[in-house]
Enzyme design. Sequence first.
Site, PDB file in Angstrom:
ATOM      1  CD  GLU A   1       7.456  14.216  -7.013  1.00 32.87           C
ATOM      2  OE1 GLU A   1       7.364  14.278  -5.767  1.00 32.87           O
ATOM      3  OE2 GLU A   1       6.964  13.288  -7.694  1.00 32.87           O
TER       4      GLU A   1
ATOM      5  CB  VAL B   1      -0.917   0.021   1.244  1.00 31.41           C
ATOM      6  CG1 VAL B   1      -1.881   1.209   1.171  1.00 31.41           C
ATOM      7  CG2 VAL B   1      -1.677  -1.287   1.387  1.00 31.41           C
ATOM      8  N   GLY B   2       1.016   1.905  -1.111  1.00 33.66           N
ATOM      9  CA  GLY B   2       1.945   3.032  -1.201  1.00 33.66           C
ATOM     10  C   GLY B   2       1.360   4.155  -2.029  1.00 33.66           C
ATOM     11  CB  ILE B   3       1.127   7.722  -1.614  1.00 38.93           C
ATOM     12  CG1 ILE B   3       0.010   7.400  -0.621  1.00 38.93           C
ATOM     13  CG2 ILE B   3       0.778   8.970  -2.426  1.00 38.93           C
ATOM     14  CD1 ILE B   3      -0.248   8.487   0.400  1.00 38.93           C
ATOM     15  CE1 TYR B   4       5.229   3.786  -4.716  1.00 32.80           C
ATOM     16  CE2 TYR B   4       3.009   2.871  -4.683  1.00 32.80           C
ATOM     17  CZ  TYR B   4       4.326   2.832  -4.280  1.00 32.80           C
ATOM     18  OH  TYR B   4       4.747   1.843  -3.425  1.00 32.80           O
TER      19      TYR B   4
ATOM     20  CG  MET C   1      15.679   3.502  -3.986  1.00 37.15           C
ATOM     21  SD  MET C   1      15.778   4.493  -5.478  1.00 37.15           S
ATOM     22  CE  MET C   1      17.552   4.563  -5.697  1.00 37.15           C
TER      23      MET C   1
END
Lengths: 81, 478
Positions: free
Chosen positions: B277, B165-168, B185
């Site tokens: 970013e 579960v990750g935010i991209y 990474m």
Amino acid sequence: MNTDNQPCPRCPDGTATVATVSPSGNIWTVYMCRVCHFSWRSTEPKRRTESALYPEAFRLTAADMAAAPDVPAVPPLRRNP
Amino acid sequence: MKSKVFDDLRGFLSELDRQGQLLRISEEVTAEPDIAAAANAAARLGDTAPALMFDNVAGFIKAQIAVGVHGSWRNHALALGLPMETSMRDQVAEFIRRWETFPVAPERRDDPPWAENSAEGDEIDLFSLLPLFRLNDGDGGFYLDKAPVISRDPEDPDNFGKQNVGIYRMQVKGARRLGLQPVPMHDIALQLTKAEERGEDLPIAIAVGNDPVITMMAGTPLEYDQSEYEMAGALRQSPYPISSAPLTGFDVPWGAEVVLEGVIEGRTRELEGPFGEFTGHYSGGRKMPVVRIDRVSYRTDPIFETLYLGMPWTEIDFLIGPATCVPLYQQLKAEYPEVQAVNAMYTHGLLAIISTKKRYGGFAKAVGVRAMTTPHGLGYVKMAIVVDEDIDPFNLPQVMWALSTKVNPDGDLVQLPKMSVMNLDPSAVPPGISDKLVIDATTPVAPDVRGHYGQAAHDLPETAQWVTRLNAMLADRI
């Protein structure tokens, strides 16, 4: 509200088609460039929507697009997955 | 006392409202530039900034946009169910305490509110589903930048811990098409590589608009086989509610506003970005993977939760600051119990400050180098400042004192050539490669006998008692 194709403010050869229009009030159109994938809403500040005012630092040429690296690189296919 | 627990975004927005930490903006605003400019402005209000909720955006019908939900130390404290005046230092300490109760098994629920509406295939139109808008002038388009992405290991798809579960960041490129940035990474890049080596697509689910804890966990660099849902349970001190997404069968937050399902198309790259970013710089245009959405499920009148990011600090720094300190601290402490605290809140840990006791001369440098070889350190920790155990790494004047008096460049700088760093670091040459630096700002100990540190001044033994006495006198005066 203009629903015709538009020149892309970001890349010199791009033509943008209509991605969507405002669900209420004929207020705006969102365009999307088929070449560089830039998208914008017609009601945004002109520095984002007009080629002459678009910031130099963010313009893209065909050479820029060709040189853009793959991130991440596509790995080789494994022979026996 | 058991802390408050929120199962969805709406529950947390109500809490923010009760606590005076939600500003509802019902006057008509423009999608651009108003919403991003207001969110940017909220970030400039500092540690007490409220979240903003817009419900009258020109040209949209019933659009609801929430920004700044994690955008201050007050909101971060409330997200953890703590009193909103809890200091940042105490929030990190509580984060560490709860982390140590990992894992807490999730709770499976059958009745997700996002199952109320759905669309498939060419019926899908992300532009109608979400009130998308641009953040910064140079962004290539409209983005999803706060939505956890769920994916599985193609070689071990039934392993719950490896489900990521990750935010991209994701650029909206069409009615059912996204660009997605997998930093090499990050866990999703490992999974995508495995799928692409097999010539396969990588199925994903995307949850938009969530309870505040899963969003924190999705931004936390956990180990590869640690479950974000089991860590969310630890952090909220209550089992985390999940449901199965209908197309992929992946476990997704029960309380999400919108669930998108589809695939990252294997072996495809397409121009994406730029995007302003978290480094406070735009990433240049790169060719990145493409997502095809095949099914959407959503609540009626969903709330679009997103965040503004730009020149730090902004919401993203509050969101991922403590969540970056804690795993680095835990991973260092596991091997070196001398480590006292880690402050890695600067640019997602590109710079980390570590306080430690010293075993012997040279030990502090080893701790600094080790921080660079933790899983997160491989892509971050470009600079590690190591300070003595009596320096609070969250107290920057103390850190500056250590730097100014304990550091002699002759012997205290360790420069490691051409190490890995995530490719968004604007100083890297080429992108993804940078020298790294350990600054040893600890007092040398034997057999390192450099400097003249035998006569350090310390607070007087009676000072602590006087601090209490003075504080009591000040309190009585009010």
